[in-house]
Design a protein around this motif. Sequence first.
Motif, PDB file in Angstrom:
ATOM      1  N   VAL A 203       0.889  -1.159   0.000  1.00 37.16           N
ATOM      2  CA  VAL A 203       0.000   0.000   0.000  1.00 37.16           C
ATOM      3  C   VAL A 203       0.928   1.210   0.000  1.00 37.16           C
ATOM      4  O   VAL A 203       1.424   1.625   1.048  1.00 37.16           O
ATOM      5  N   ARG A 204       1.209   1.722  -1.179  1.00 39.68           N
ATOM      6  CA  ARG A 204       2.238   2.760  -1.338  1.00 39.68           C
ATOM      7  C   ARG A 204       1.597   4.136  -1.448  1.00 39.68           C
ATOM      8  O   ARG A 204       0.789   4.402  -2.337  1.00 39.68           O
ATOM      9  N   ALA A 205       1.952   5.002  -0.528  1.00 41.15           N
ATOM     10  CA  ALA A 205       1.430   6.369  -0.563  1.00 41.15           C
ATOM     11  C   ALA A 205       1.971   7.106  -1.780  1.00 41.15           C
ATOM     12  O   ALA A 205       3.169   7.033  -2.088  1.00 41.15           O
ATOM     13  N   GLU A 206       1.088   7.799  -2.458  1.00 39.67           N
ATOM     14  CA  GLU A 206       1.480   8.609  -3.600  1.00 39.67           C
ATOM     15  C   GLU A 206       1.760  10.037  -3.129  1.00 39.67           C
ATOM     16  O   GLU A 206       1.226  10.486  -2.116  1.00 39.67           O
ATOM     17  N   PRO A 207       2.609  10.751  -3.851  1.00 41.45           N
ATOM     18  CA  PRO A 207       2.937  12.121  -3.446  1.00 41.45           C
ATOM     19  C   PRO A 207       1.694  13.003  -3.380  1.00 41.45           C
ATOM     20  O   PRO A 207       0.744  12.818  -4.145  1.00 41.45           O
ATOM     21  N   GLU A 208       1.714  13.927  -2.465  1.00 40.77           N
ATOM     22  CA  GLU A 208       0.591  14.852  -2.340  1.00 40.77           C
ATOM     23  C   GLU A 208       0.393  15.591  -3.658  1.00 40.77           C
ATOM     24  O   GLU A 208       1.337  16.025  -4.302  1.00 40.77           O
ATOM     25  N   GLY A 209      -0.858  15.687  -4.041  1.00 41.03           N
ATOM     26  CA  GLY A 209      -1.181  16.358  -5.296  1.00 41.03           C
ATOM     27  C   GLY A 209      -1.224  15.434  -6.495  1.00 41.03           C
ATOM     28  O   GLY A 209      -1.487  15.889  -7.620  1.00 41.03           O
ATOM     29  N   THR A 210      -0.975  14.119  -6.301  1.00 43.40           N
ATOM     30  CA  THR A 210      -1.037  13.162  -7.411  1.00 43.40           C
ATOM     31  C   THR A 210      -2.444  13.148  -7.998  1.00 43.40           C
ATOM     32  O   THR A 210      -3.435  13.071  -7.266  1.00 43.40           O
ATOM     33  N   ALA A 211      -2.517  13.207  -9.323  1.00 44.71           N
ATOM     34  CA  ALA A 211      -3.815  13.175  -9.987  1.00 44.71           C
ATOM     35  C   ALA A 211      -4.484  11.826  -9.751  1.00 44.71           C
ATOM     36  O   ALA A 211      -3.851  10.777  -9.807  1.00 44.71           O
ATOM     37  N   HIS A 212      -5.793  11.849  -9.439  1.00 48.50           N
ATOM     38  CA  HIS A 212      -6.538  10.612  -9.221  1.00 48.50           C
ATOM     39  C   HIS A 212      -8.012  10.885  -9.437  1.00 48.50           C
ATOM     40  O   HIS A 212      -8.442  12.041  -9.526  1.00 48.50           O
ATOM     41  N   ASP A 213      -8.788   9.806  -9.548  1.00 47.78           N
ATOM     42  CA  ASP A 213     -10.236   9.930  -9.685  1.00 47.78           C
ATOM     43  C   ASP A 213     -10.811  10.198  -8.302  1.00 47.78           C
ATOM     44  O   ASP A 213     -10.864   9.304  -7.459  1.00 47.78           O
ATOM     45  N   ASP A 214     -11.261  11.410  -8.077  1.00 47.09           N
ATOM     46  CA  ASP A 214     -11.683  11.808  -6.726  1.00 47.09           C
ATOM     47  C   ASP A 214     -12.995  11.156  -6.309  1.00 47.09           C
ATOM     48  O   ASP A 214     -13.350  11.172  -5.138  1.00 47.09           O
ATOM     49  N   GLU A 215     -13.720  10.534  -7.259  1.00 46.50           N
ATOM     50  CA  GLU A 215     -14.972   9.870  -6.905  1.00 46.50           C
ATOM     51  C   GLU A 215     -14.737   8.501  -6.289  1.00 46.50           C
ATOM     52  O   GLU A 215     -15.554   8.024  -5.506  1.00 46.50           O
ATOM     53  N   LEU A 216     -13.633   7.831  -6.639  1.00 54.05           N
ATOM     54  CA  LEU A 216     -13.430   6.445  -6.254  1.00 54.05           C
ATOM     55  C   LEU A 216     -12.641   6.319  -4.956  1.00 54.05           C
ATOM     56  O   LEU A 216     -11.767   7.131  -4.656  1.00 54.05           O
ATOM     57  N   SER A 217     -12.951   5.268  -4.206  1.00 57.05           N
ATOM     58  CA  SER A 217     -12.164   4.943  -3.023  1.00 57.05           C
ATOM     59  C   SER A 217     -12.221   3.439  -2.786  1.00 57.05           C
ATOM     60  O   SER A 217     -13.070   2.733  -3.329  1.00 57.05           O
ATOM     61  N   ILE A 218     -11.302   2.974  -1.944  1.00 57.53           N
ATOM     62  CA  ILE A 218     -11.231   1.557  -1.576  1.00 57.53           C
ATOM     63  C   ILE A 218     -11.399   1.441  -0.072  1.00 57.53           C
ATOM     64  O   ILE A 218     -10.812   2.212   0.699  1.00 57.53           O
ATOM     65  N   ILE A 219     -12.213   0.464   0.339  1.00 58.52           N
ATOM     66  CA  ILE A 219     -12.342   0.101   1.746  1.00 58.52           C
ATOM     67  C   ILE A 219     -12.189  -1.417   1.856  1.00 58.52           C
ATOM     68  O   ILE A 219     -12.346  -2.133   0.865  1.00 58.52           O
ATOM     69  N   PRO A 220     -11.889  -1.940   3.040  1.00 59.38           N
ATOM     70  CA  PRO A 220     -11.862  -3.398   3.194  1.00 59.38           C
ATOM     71  C   PRO A 220     -13.242  -4.007   2.963  1.00 59.38           C
ATOM     72  O   PRO A 220     -14.272  -3.343   3.150  1.00 59.38           O
ATOM     73  N   GLY A 221     -13.264  -5.277   2.561  1.00 58.32           N
ATOM     74  CA  GLY A 221     -14.526  -5.996   2.517  1.00 58.32           C
ATOM     75  C   GLY A 221     -15.160  -6.038   3.893  1.00 58.32           C
ATOM     76  O   GLY A 221     -14.476  -6.111   4.916  1.00 58.32           O
ATOM     77  N   LEU A 222     -16.487  -5.977   3.937  1.00 57.25           N
ATOM     78  CA  LEU A 222     -17.189  -6.001   5.211  1.00 57.25           C
ATOM     79  C   LEU A 222     -17.169  -7.408   5.816  1.00 57.25           C
ATOM     80  O   LEU A 222     -16.972  -8.401   5.107  1.00 57.25           O
ATOM     81  N   VAL A 223     -17.387  -7.466   7.126  1.00 61.28           N
ATOM     82  CA  VAL A 223     -17.406  -8.720   7.871  1.00 61.28           C
ATOM     83  C   VAL A 223     -18.718  -8.777   8.645  1.00 61.28           C
ATOM     84  O   VAL A 223     -18.977  -7.926   9.502  1.00 61.28           O
ATOM     85  N   ASP A 224     -19.565  -9.766   8.346  1.00 58.54           N
ATOM     86  CA  ASP A 224     -20.811  -9.959   9.081  1.00 58.54           C
ATOM     87  C   ASP A 224     -20.608 -11.105  10.066  1.00 58.54           C
ATOM     88  O   ASP A 224     -20.389 -12.246   9.670  1.00 58.54           O
TER      89      ASP A 224
END
Length: 431
Positions: A33-54
């Motif tokens: 999980v590599r941090a990208e430099p501040e200001g790196t262009a990205h799709d601001d709508e998308l994000s990742i979260i862990p799968g849920l656990v029931d």
Amino acid sequence: MKQQSIERVRLWDGHRDLGVVTLAWRGDEILEVRAEPEGTAHDDELSIIPGLVDTHVHLDGHAGDEPPGWHSNWSLVTPPEELVFHIAANAQKAMRAGVTTLRELGGDERQLAVSRVFEQGIQVGPRLVVHCQVGMTAGHGDLFIPPQYPHRRPVADSPDECRKLVRTWARKGAHGIKIHVSGGVLSQGDKVGWRNQTVDEIRTTIDEAHALGMPVAAHSHSQPTAKLALEEGVDSIEHGTGLDAELWPVAVERNLPVAPTLLINDRLADGTIPVGDEAREKAVAVVAERDANFGGAADAGVRFVLGTDANGVMVQFGEQLDETRRMRDVFSWSDERTLIAATSDAAAAVGLGERVGTLAPGFGADFVLLRGRPWQRIEDLRADAIVAVVSRGRVVRGEIPIAAPVLAAGDSAGQTPASPVSAAEHVAAPQ
């Protein structure tokens, strides 16, 4: 087995927002999980979260589009060879909705078989932890079956029988044990306040399960039975209706997980789920007691985790997302605290906290790509916002978009990005 990655995407790791990162994995292991430099262009709508656990499901309901009602005799007349397909299908429904780890709390040989098949990669499926029941004749677990029906699940009516049944389930490969210390809402002819089993039977069951390395989950709908379960050393409380102010300090001190199962009881009480008068009256009483206790319990620090009682009829596999949003409202939590309860903390509650629920190198590759930031706005955690689901490193829903290459000064703009990875491609080809 090739390495895969999602580049330049916002990531919440199960605990905190890590900002824009590149996530790399190979098979069922996160590599980086590599941090990208501040200001790196990205799709601001998308994000990742862990799968849920029931932490609390029942998978042996009808998996079709129009399942029979809860009072149907379908499960009694359907052979186990057929039921396993419904169990697997229900688990896969949950997985495709972003719930990549499940704990079955009414399991037997069928759920254990499905769990092994998923674990071995023979079929694509979520992680499935299975607890098998140790309960009494005429107890909550026994009263779902009509009295005259001869083909019943095993029960235990003495300390010795409890010990033997725990050992029997251990021999079959159970991951844990489920007990009932009170009656229940849907069991017929039952009373919520009924004590199930004697103190010696409960104590023996817990002792033997712990001796064999199996945690014990306790169904409880009343204050005296919740108190008994805490005193005897159970590992989680299911429903927890009777957790009142007297018990909050004990639950907090033990850091005991509690699965609140909110939606199912709401629906039983308000008539959304059509059941008989007996069950609805019990549900109304349960919800009233729950509502009197849960706000204060959350304020006191009681460890509520995602646990729905989903069965495919009253709570669908996929409605875990709705339950999570409901938890935020009932417990007056922040959005991030709520999401922790559905990911990293729920994973720890089922004994998988070192493997899932967190996105970090060495953890399993279970995650959800979606539009929005549910740790800031839990309303973004909904089915139509999901872009893709990855379970055990495989894309099982949607597709992973491949970011266009970031061009340095002087690079050619004619590079062709790779094609996105789709669920159909991943599920068809074992890794």
